[in-house]
Design a protein around this motif. Structure first.
Motif, PDB file in Angstrom:
ATOM      1  N   ARG A 131     -11.271   7.091 -59.273  1.00  0.00           N
ATOM      2  CA  ARG A 131     -10.169   7.735 -60.000  1.00  0.00           C
ATOM      3  C   ARG A 131      -9.399   6.759 -60.870  1.00  0.00           C
ATOM      4  O   ARG A 131      -8.620   7.164 -61.729  1.00  0.00           O
ATOM      5  N   SER A 132      -9.621   5.454 -60.668  1.00  0.00           N
ATOM      6  CA  SER A 132      -8.866   4.460 -61.438  1.00  0.00           C
ATOM      7  C   SER A 132      -9.434   4.231 -62.833  1.00  0.00           C
ATOM      8  O   SER A 132      -8.784   3.612 -63.668  1.00  0.00           O
ATOM      9  N   PHE A 133     -10.647   4.721 -63.116  1.00  0.00           N
ATOM     10  CA  PHE A 133     -11.229   4.520 -64.440  1.00  0.00           C
ATOM     11  C   PHE A 133     -10.441   5.318 -65.466  1.00  0.00           C
ATOM     12  O   PHE A 133     -10.225   6.513 -65.320  1.00  0.00           O
ATOM     13  N   ARG A 134     -10.028   4.646 -66.532  1.00  0.00           N
ATOM     14  CA  ARG A 134      -9.209   5.272 -67.562  1.00  0.00           C
ATOM     15  C   ARG A 134      -9.716   4.895 -68.942  1.00  0.00           C
ATOM     16  O   ARG A 134     -10.231   3.812 -69.169  1.00  0.00           O
ATOM     17  N   LYS A 153     -15.102  -6.944 -65.789  1.00  0.00           N
ATOM     18  CA  LYS A 153     -14.263  -5.943 -66.445  1.00  0.00           C
ATOM     19  C   LYS A 153     -15.157  -4.824 -66.944  1.00  0.00           C
ATOM     20  O   LYS A 153     -16.110  -5.053 -67.689  1.00  0.00           O
ATOM     21  N   ASP A 202     -11.602  14.597 -54.994  1.00  0.00           N
ATOM     22  CA  ASP A 202     -10.822  14.388 -53.773  1.00  0.00           C
ATOM     23  C   ASP A 202     -11.649  14.875 -52.595  1.00  0.00           C
ATOM     24  O   ASP A 202     -12.691  15.521 -52.754  1.00  0.00           O
ATOM     25  N   ASN A 260      -6.495  14.729 -64.002  1.00  0.00           N
ATOM     26  CA  ASN A 260      -6.161  13.812 -65.096  1.00  0.00           C
ATOM     27  C   ASN A 260      -6.544  14.501 -66.402  1.00  0.00           C
ATOM     28  O   ASN A 260      -7.729  14.589 -66.750  1.00  0.00           O
ATOM     29  N   THR A 266      -9.186  10.423 -68.922  1.00  0.00           N
ATOM     30  CA  THR A 266     -10.385  10.172 -68.129  1.00  0.00           C
ATOM     31  C   THR A 266     -11.539   9.799 -69.059  1.00  0.00           C
ATOM     32  O   THR A 266     -11.432   9.892 -70.277  1.00  0.00           O
ATOM     33  N   ASN A 326     -10.617   6.164 -54.564  1.00  0.00           N
ATOM     34  CA  ASN A 326      -9.525   5.549 -55.323  1.00  0.00           C
ATOM     35  C   ASN A 326     -10.061   4.706 -56.474  1.00  0.00           C
ATOM     36  O   ASN A 326      -9.485   4.705 -57.571  1.00  0.00           O
ATOM     37  N   GLN A 327     -11.154   3.997 -56.234  1.00  0.00           N
ATOM     38  CA  GLN A 327     -11.736   3.211 -57.320  1.00  0.00           C
ATOM     39  C   GLN A 327     -12.225   4.115 -58.445  1.00  0.00           C
ATOM     40  O   GLN A 327     -11.972   3.861 -59.633  1.00  0.00           O
ATOM     41  N   TRP A 341     -11.717   4.328 -50.132  1.00  0.00           N
ATOM     42  CA  TRP A 341     -11.729   3.209 -51.073  1.00  0.00           C
ATOM     43  C   TRP A 341     -12.506   3.587 -52.327  1.00  0.00           C
ATOM     44  O   TRP A 341     -12.086   3.313 -53.449  1.00  0.00           O
TER      45      TRP A 341
END
Length: 516
Positions: free
Chosen positions: A294-297, A236, A422, A435, A439, A291-292, A288
């Motif tokens: 951009r998934s960090f929040r 995690k 992108d 975002n 972010t 997308n990974q 891949w």
């Protein structure tokens, strides 16, 4: 993410094992380092390394946020030496940044004492030698900055804390690698990957089953983007299974051939040998990876300290004052391989820029010599490039990468918000996909092949700051420049005075360091 942990070429994960300038009001830590040559065998071949207090990698620094670090560095090498502090923001104090644009090197047989404060930061960082190509010989190590006891972080204390210094490595020494670059050639493919200075299965992390551990992972290598995976376990990201030994695997991204190395994760109650296949993972899959990333929040509901330049955890509500576009390239200049930003390939001056700026020494650099947008065509040139900026601006920077390799960009003295990335060409219409809410703050970001990355950044730190490629060969051959963040107030509130012990070299030699 509820607590402020900047991603500075460092990533921190929690692993659940299921199985069986100096503020006199804050404390001081005093550290003494002796820099020497020494024999090392990271890939089984004897090499001359650069050691700190006889260690490779160097000693770990532990500090609590806002503490003052007084680090006396004695240079016993036969050549000048500098150390920089990756991710440490040096608030109001670029005098301590430890890159050649701000500091004179420590001469052989001499010493220099850094006085830096880890102001308003917690998390995982690292130090490294910034001069020449010393980074290829060692002298790097981890930095852990802990939260104050009364300031909560949004997770229970882990059972243990491990620093992982990972990266590529060459069997050739740093003199040979530098000669290759000076001759106008690219570096060869690395000979291997290291984890904490060791090759395949050379390092062991011992853990107890059923407990959670924190791994602070930093890429301290020269040229290679890497994956980090642990066999049979999930991780995690908090700072963006059986009772047996398992494998920690490292392998590079976007390279052919694919290198790999392993360390051992050893359960304290196990006597078994390592077994099972090493875990695979993406190596060249750009979609891949995008997308990974951009998934960090940021977890906005969790408690804990946050970055707050101009209230910029609400960064999406702040209007940017200008847009800077930075495009990397690999031009041939004077029949030699160089790397450039917006067509400008950086060459070091004979005097550190910060010192020349302080003493108003003409002819060292020119403000505005770094253009704020790309110049298309084959007109790259050499220049000591400096971009001008104003204190308290809030800016947008777009990194545009038209090359076939992943880029990694670092900005000293600041953290920023990666609002978008992108494939293809960035346009103003790309902002519709930003975002603007949650972010993550960081000081290093990737730009994937033939892609772009956009950031928002508050210029809240006066000084002369290096913006560079973290690919050290590209940095060495010109993919860097300096950002001069200027305040007309000339106030100690905005910037600390030049240190009394500042080393002076080049055209500043013989001058005095009394504050102006």
């Amino acid at each position: 993410m509820g607590d402020y942990r900047a991603f500075c070429a460092s990533f921190v994960v929690f692993l659940l094992f299921l199985g069986n300038g100096v503020n006199c009001e804050d404390p001081y830590r005093f550290i003494t380092w002796k820099i020497t040559y020494g024999d090392i065998y990271p890939l089984g071949v004897k090499q001359q390394g650069i050691l700190i207090n006889g260690q490779f990698p160097g000693p770990q620094i532990d500090a609590v946020t806002n503490e003052n670090l007084i680090i006396s560095v004695y240079n016993y090498l036969r050549e000048p030496f500098l150390i920089s502090w990756n991710g440490i923001q040096q608030r109001r104090n670029s005098w301590q940044d430890g890159v050649y644009g701000t500091n004179c090197p420590i001469p052989p047989g001499k010493n220099f004492t850094y006085a830096l404060q880890v102001k308003d930061q917690i998390g995982s960082f690292f130090y490294f030698p910034s001069l020449g190509f010393h980074k290829a010989a060692g002298a790097f190590g981890g930095i852990r900055i802990w939260s104050r006891p009364r300031i909560p972080v949004p997770f229970p204390p882990p059972a243990g804390d491990f620093t992982v210094l990972a990266g590529d490595w060459y069997k050739r020494n740093h003199y040979q690698l530098r000669r290759i670059l000076d001759g106008g050639h690219n570096l060869p493919f690395p000979d291997g990957l290291l984890i904490n200075g060791r090759g395949w299965n050379g390092y062991t992390f011992t853990v107890d089953p059923g407990k959670t551990y924190r791994f602070r992972i930093s890429n301290v290598g020269l040229t290679t983007s890497i994956n980090f995976r642990i066999q049979g376990h999930k991780m995690k990201l908090v700072e963006p299974i059986s009772q047996q030994k398992t494998t920690t695997l490292l392998f590079p991204r976007f390279t052919k051939p694919v290198l790999a190395t392993t360390a051992i994760l050893h359960y304290s109650n196990s006597w078994q040998r390592v077994s099972g296949p090493i875990p695979g993972g993406p190596t060249t899959q750009i979609d891949w990876s995008l997308n990974q990333a951009r998934s960090f929040r940021w977890n906005l509901t969790a408690s804990g300290p946050r970055p707050n330049p101009q209230g910029s955890y609400h960064y999406g509500l702040i209007k940017t004052s200008r847009t800077i576009t930075l495009a990397n390239s690999g031009p041939i200049i004077n029949r030699k391989q160089r790397y450039a930003v917006n067509g400008v390939s950086y060459i070091p001056a004979d005097t550190p820029l910060k010192i020349a700026d302080y003493f108003n020494i003409p002819g060292v650099f020119s403000l505005g010599s770094m253009p704020s947008s790309p110049s298309w065509g084959n007109n790259a040139y050499l220049q000591t490039a400096v971009m001008s900026a104003n204190f308290r601006e809030f800016i947008e920077i777009v990194f545009q990468n038209w090359e076939d390799t992943v880029q990694s960009w670092h900005i000293d003295g600041h953290s920023f918000f990666v609002v978008g990335m992108d494939g293809g060409q960035w346009t103003p219409a790309s902002r519709a996909r930003y975002n603007l809410r949650d972010t993550v703050a960081r000081c290093t970001t990737q730009v994937y092949p033939k892609s772009w990355t956009a950031i928002y950044m508050a210029l809240d730190n006066v000084g002369m700051w290096n913006i560079r490629s973290e690919n050290w060969a590209r940095q060495y051959l010109g993919q860097q420049f300096y950002l001069r963040v200027y305040s007309p107030a000339h106030s100690w509130r905005d910037e600390l005075p030049i240190p009394k012990n500042a080393l002076l070299c080049g055209r500043a030699r013989g001058r005095h360091t009394r504050p102006l």
